[in-house]
Design a protein around this motif. Structure first.
Motif, mmCIF file in Angstrom:
data_model
loop_
_atom_site.group_PDB
_atom_site.id
_atom_site.type_symbol
_atom_site.label_atom_id
_atom_site.label_comp_id
_atom_site.label_asym_id
_atom_site.label_seq_id
_atom_site.Cartn_x
_atom_site.Cartn_y
_atom_site.Cartn_z
ATOM 1 N N ASN A 43 43.132 105.622 115.779
ATOM 2 C CA ASN A 43 42.755 106.340 117.000
ATOM 3 C C ASN A 43 41.964 107.594 116.623
ATOM 4 O O ASN A 43 42.488 108.522 116.014
ATOM 5 C CB ASN A 43 44.012 106.724 117.781
ATOM 6 N N ILE A 44 40.685 107.624 117.000
ATOM 7 C CA ILE A 44 39.812 108.744 116.654
ATOM 8 C C ILE A 44 39.545 109.566 117.901
ATOM 9 O O ILE A 44 39.060 109.060 118.915
ATOM 10 C CB ILE A 44 38.494 108.232 116.037
ATOM 11 N N HIS A 45 39.868 110.872 117.846
ATOM 12 C CA HIS A 45 39.781 111.740 119.017
ATOM 13 C C HIS A 45 38.400 112.359 119.191
ATOM 14 O O HIS A 45 37.926 112.514 120.321
ATOM 15 C CB HIS A 45 40.812 112.867 118.915
ATOM 16 N N GLY A 46 37.779 112.777 118.081
ATOM 17 C CA GLY A 46 36.522 113.502 118.210
ATOM 18 C C GLY A 46 35.676 113.393 116.967
ATOM 19 O O GLY A 46 36.157 113.027 115.886
ATOM 20 N N ILE A 47 34.384 113.716 117.125
ATOM 21 C CA ILE A 47 33.410 113.614 116.037
ATOM 22 C C ILE A 47 32.461 114.796 116.111
ATOM 23 O O ILE A 47 32.095 115.240 117.211
ATOM 24 C CB ILE A 47 32.570 112.315 116.153
ATOM 25 N N THR A 48 32.046 115.318 114.952
ATOM 26 C CA THR A 48 30.992 116.327 114.909
ATOM 27 C C THR A 48 30.156 116.131 113.650
ATOM 28 O O THR A 48 30.560 115.411 112.734
ATOM 29 C CB THR A 48 31.569 117.756 114.980
ATOM 30 N N GLU A 49 28.993 116.784 113.614
ATOM 31 C CA GLU A 49 28.087 116.705 112.473
ATOM 32 C C GLU A 49 27.888 118.094 111.900
ATOM 33 O O GLU A 49 27.707 119.060 112.656
ATOM 34 C CB GLU A 49 26.734 116.116 112.899
ATOM 35 N N ASP A 72 26.469 115.484 107.431
ATOM 36 C CA ASP A 72 27.697 114.718 107.248
ATOM 37 C C ASP A 72 28.471 114.713 108.563
ATOM 38 O O ASP A 72 28.338 115.617 109.386
ATOM 39 C CB ASP A 72 28.575 115.342 106.160
ATOM 40 N N MET A 73 29.307 113.706 108.723
ATOM 41 C CA MET A 73 30.085 113.548 109.946
ATOM 42 C C MET A 73 31.557 113.840 109.676
ATOM 43 O O MET A 73 32.074 113.550 108.589
ATOM 44 C CB MET A 73 29.921 112.128 110.494
ATOM 45 N N TRP A 74 32.238 114.402 110.671
ATOM 46 C CA TRP A 74 33.661 114.720 110.592
ATOM 47 C C TRP A 74 34.361 114.099 111.792
ATOM 48 O O TRP A 74 33.880 114.211 112.914
ATOM 49 C CB TRP A 74 33.875 116.222 110.556
ATOM 50 N N LEU A 75 35.518 113.472 111.544
ATOM 51 C CA LEU A 75 36.233 112.756 112.590
ATOM 52 C C LEU A 75 37.685 113.210 112.639
ATOM 53 O O LEU A 75 38.334 113.347 111.588
ATOM 54 C CB LEU A 75 36.188 111.239 112.340
ATOM 55 N N THR A 76 38.200 113.427 113.842
ATOM 56 C CA THR A 76 39.590 113.846 114.011
ATOM 57 C C THR A 76 40.457 112.658 114.403
ATOM 58 O O THR A 76 40.045 111.806 115.189
ATOM 59 C CB THR A 76 39.733 114.925 115.098
ATOM 60 N N LEU A 121 37.630 119.596 117.280
ATOM 61 C CA LEU A 121 36.781 119.744 116.105
ATOM 62 C C LEU A 121 35.486 120.426 116.504
ATOM 63 O O LEU A 121 34.925 120.147 117.566
ATOM 64 C CB LEU A 121 36.490 118.349 115.534
ATOM 65 N N TYR A 122 35.001 121.335 115.618
ATOM 66 C CA TYR A 122 33.745 122.021 115.924
ATOM 67 C C TYR A 122 33.032 122.392 114.627
ATOM 68 O O TYR A 122 33.655 122.892 113.687
ATOM 69 C CB TYR A 122 34.001 123.285 116.745
ATOM 70 N N ALA A 123 31.730 122.146 114.573
ATOM 71 C CA ALA A 123 30.891 122.575 113.453
ATOM 72 C C ALA A 123 30.086 123.782 113.904
ATOM 73 O O ALA A 123 29.292 123.683 114.850
ATOM 74 C CB ALA A 123 29.962 121.446 113.024
ATOM 75 N N ASP A 124 30.286 124.951 113.266
ATOM 76 C CA ASP A 124 29.611 126.160 113.729
ATOM 77 C C ASP A 124 28.205 126.272 113.137
ATOM 78 O O ASP A 124 27.779 125.452 112.313
ATOM 79 C CB ASP A 124 30.456 127.413 113.452
#
Length: 324
Positions: A283-289, A294-298, A14-17
């Motif tokens: 099971n959560i692999h990754g997190i970004t903002e 806002d937050m995003w979770l994979t 996951l990536y927030a550009d």
């Protein structure tokens, strides 16, 4: 559940550009992209690379360079996407540097001197510059050390120093200019066999690392390590001590992903909050903002969007799920 679907539910990176877009890398199905001006996720299976030997669109890591080119780690190589033109390019890693036929690029980092640092599942750390690719063993005295094989995460601090988390050999560091390698441990043996899955260089200067048993904290100023299994006072434990990923959001909160949910840690008052509902026991692999805070979770069950509302010590969390 939101109707703006993903390619598939198994999101592994996951990536927030910089433009506010969210990129989600999937297991063998390519890349999904979303921003708030789009109705659906845009998907890319990379058909232009289908005739390249051993190419599989298994997107295990995502990052940008200083020119905002996106880099996606895939099997046996890296996809570069020029976001201004849409031009895509796949570069295979040299076969002679790979220990296994289907190597996985687990992490990528760029330093200001033009070098690219590539961590792999079984072929160790590879440095790329204008002269080409070079394998850099972290532990040249022990050829079979996990430090020479399993490079799980690479993070830069403000000075450009590279912090490297290995699977089974703890924490290492590299000066990107001199390429001097240092191993970090509290005592001659303590924390040297840690499985480190992610490294956060916090605003307070400390390193916070997720491991298979709790959160490892390192203070580069004092050289002291600490291990937390939850809040510092021990009142609250993480949802599970097998941790996957950690980030620090714009509020100064630590979001800690585990195999059984996500915990939000406020270091100012040593409070640990567990997100319940659909995000518990997953099971959560990754997190970004993203740019909206806002937050995003994979997860293996799709992508979760968490909208944070309220003020310090009184936050609420609204969860939206995206899946196929």
């Amino acid at each position: 559940t939101d109707e703006r679907s993903l390619i598939q539910n198994s999101v592994i990176s996951l990536y927030a550009d910089e433009e506010g877009g969210i990129w989600a890398g999937t297991f063998k199905r390519g890349l999904s992209y979303y921003n708030e001006n789009m109705f659906r996720f845009y998907t890319d299976h990379f058909p232009e690379f289908k005739n390249i030997m051993n190419f599989i669109p298994d997107i295990s890591t995502l990052t940008e360079d200083s020119q905002q080119n996106l880099y996606a780690g895939a099997q046996n190589g890296i996809i570069k996407i020029d976001q201004s033109t849409g031009l895509k390019e796949f570069k295979s890693l040299p076969e002679e540097l790979l220990r296994i036929p289907y190597e996985v690029v687990l992490c990528i980092a760029h330093t200001d001197n033009g070098k690219r640092w590539i961590g792999t599942y079984q072929s160790g750390l590879i440095r790329q510059d204008k002269s080409g690719y070079k394998y850099l063993p972290l532990d040249p005295d022990d050829k079979e050390s996990s430090a020479n094989k399993m490079i799980w995460t690479i993070t830069l601090d403000r000075s450009g120093y590279l912090w490297i988390g290995t699977w089974g050999a703890g924490l290492w560091g590299i000066d990107p200019v001199t390429e001097r390698i240092t191993r970090y441990s509290d005592t001659p043996s303590k924390f040297m066999q840690e499985n480190i899955s992610s490294i956060l260089v916090s605003k307070d200067g400390k390193l916070y690392m997720t491991t298979t048993y709790g959160m490892l904290v390192y203070n580069p100023v004092t050289g002291v390590f600490d291990k937390q299994l939850g809040s510092r006072d021990g009142r609250t434990q993480f949802s599970n001590t097998r941790l996957n990923h950690i980030i620090e959001d714009s509020r100064g909160l630590l979001w800690i992903a585990s195999i059984e949910g996500v915990d939000i840690y406020d270091r100012r008052n040593d409070e640990l909050t567990k997100l319940s509902g659909s995000l518990s026991n997953i099971n959560i692999h990754g997190i970004t903002e993203d740019n909206n805070k806002d937050m995003w979770l994979t997860t293996n069950d799709g992508l979760y969007h968490v909208i944070v509302r309220g003020q310090e010590h009184n936050y609420t969390y609204d969860v939206c799920k995206y899946n196929d």
